[in-house]
Design a protein around this motif. Sequence first.
Motif, PDB file in Angstrom:
ATOM      1  N   ARG A 162       0.839  -1.200   0.000  1.00  0.00           N
ATOM      2  CA  ARG A 162       0.000   0.000   0.000  1.00  0.00           C
ATOM      3  C   ARG A 162       0.870   1.244   0.000  1.00  0.00           C
ATOM      4  N   GLN A 163       0.460   2.197  -0.810  1.00  0.00           N
ATOM      5  CA  GLN A 163       1.087   3.524  -0.827  1.00  0.00           C
ATOM      6  C   GLN A 163      -0.030   4.556  -0.722  1.00  0.00           C
ATOM      7  N   GLY A 164      -0.316   4.994   0.513  1.00  0.00           N
ATOM      8  CA  GLY A 164      -1.370   5.996   0.702  1.00  0.00           C
ATOM      9  C   GLY A 164      -2.713   5.508   0.218  1.00  0.00           C
ATOM     10  N   ASN A 165      -3.230   6.130  -0.824  1.00  0.00           N
ATOM     11  CA  ASN A 165      -4.543   5.799  -1.384  1.00  0.00           C
ATOM     12  C   ASN A 165      -4.495   4.657  -2.397  1.00  0.00           C
ATOM     13  N   LEU A 166      -3.313   4.058  -2.583  1.00  0.00           N
ATOM     14  CA  LEU A 166      -3.131   3.022  -3.608  1.00  0.00           C
ATOM     15  C   LEU A 166      -2.839   1.678  -2.951  1.00  0.00           C
ATOM     16  N   LEU A 167      -3.513   0.635  -3.423  1.00  0.00           N
ATOM     17  CA  LEU A 167      -3.354  -0.715  -2.889  1.00  0.00           C
ATOM     18  C   LEU A 167      -3.093  -1.657  -4.060  1.00  0.00           C
ATOM     19  N   ALA A 168      -2.142  -2.595  -3.900  1.00  0.00           N
ATOM     20  CA  ALA A 168      -1.821  -3.512  -4.994  1.00  0.00           C
ATOM     21  C   ALA A 168      -1.556  -4.907  -4.456  1.00  0.00           C
ATOM     22  N   SER A 169      -2.174  -5.903  -5.099  1.00  0.00           N
ATOM     23  CA  SER A 169      -1.925  -7.299  -4.728  1.00  0.00           C
ATOM     24  C   SER A 169      -1.561  -8.094  -5.979  1.00  0.00           C
TER      25      SER A 169
END
Length: 195
Positions: A162-169
């Motif tokens: 996660r980077q602030g408002n961004l989420l990645a899986s």
Amino acid sequence: MQKRVGVLALQGAFREHRQVLNQLGCEAVEVRKKNDLEGIHGLIIPGGESTTIGKLLQIDELGERIKEMGSKDFPIFGTCAGMILLSKTIIDSDQYRLNLMDTTVERNAFGRQVASFETDLQVPAMGSHPLRAVFIRAPYLREVAPNVGILAEFDGKIVFARQGNLLASAFHPELTPDHRVHQYFLGMIDEYWVK
């Protein structure tokens, strides 16, 4: 707040994400053009073919609009191909990307389709109970900037961040009955819409 969450529906596993969102009491909106982004509180970019989705994002400047929203604290969650598209650097590729996350991603990092697998991940941010994760031609994050929080690793590889408002899986949370990842993203939406 009744959440309206967009699911990019150009290609890939968008229907499954929409079903999970509906089960969690959200209104799921299929996003195919710029106008579909109006009035939504967050966006999910599903798995699929990242090069194909990237090409389709360039039609009608849809990708540029998503990039603009993401750079202004709008919550975006990318799974598998979505993780690739969110990253600023893609190893050995100059394909279109949204260029939002300070990450370097490697595509097909665990092998081709036949090497797809399931495993249990420890995700401290989601409690002590392991999270079942489905990996299909999955990428992983080879490098992340200091402002990127690592949520889970598998075999020494970063697969959830996660980077602030961004989420990645790197995995597909829409393919299991455990909806904690989607609930976590909905919590992010609450954070950013309360501001």
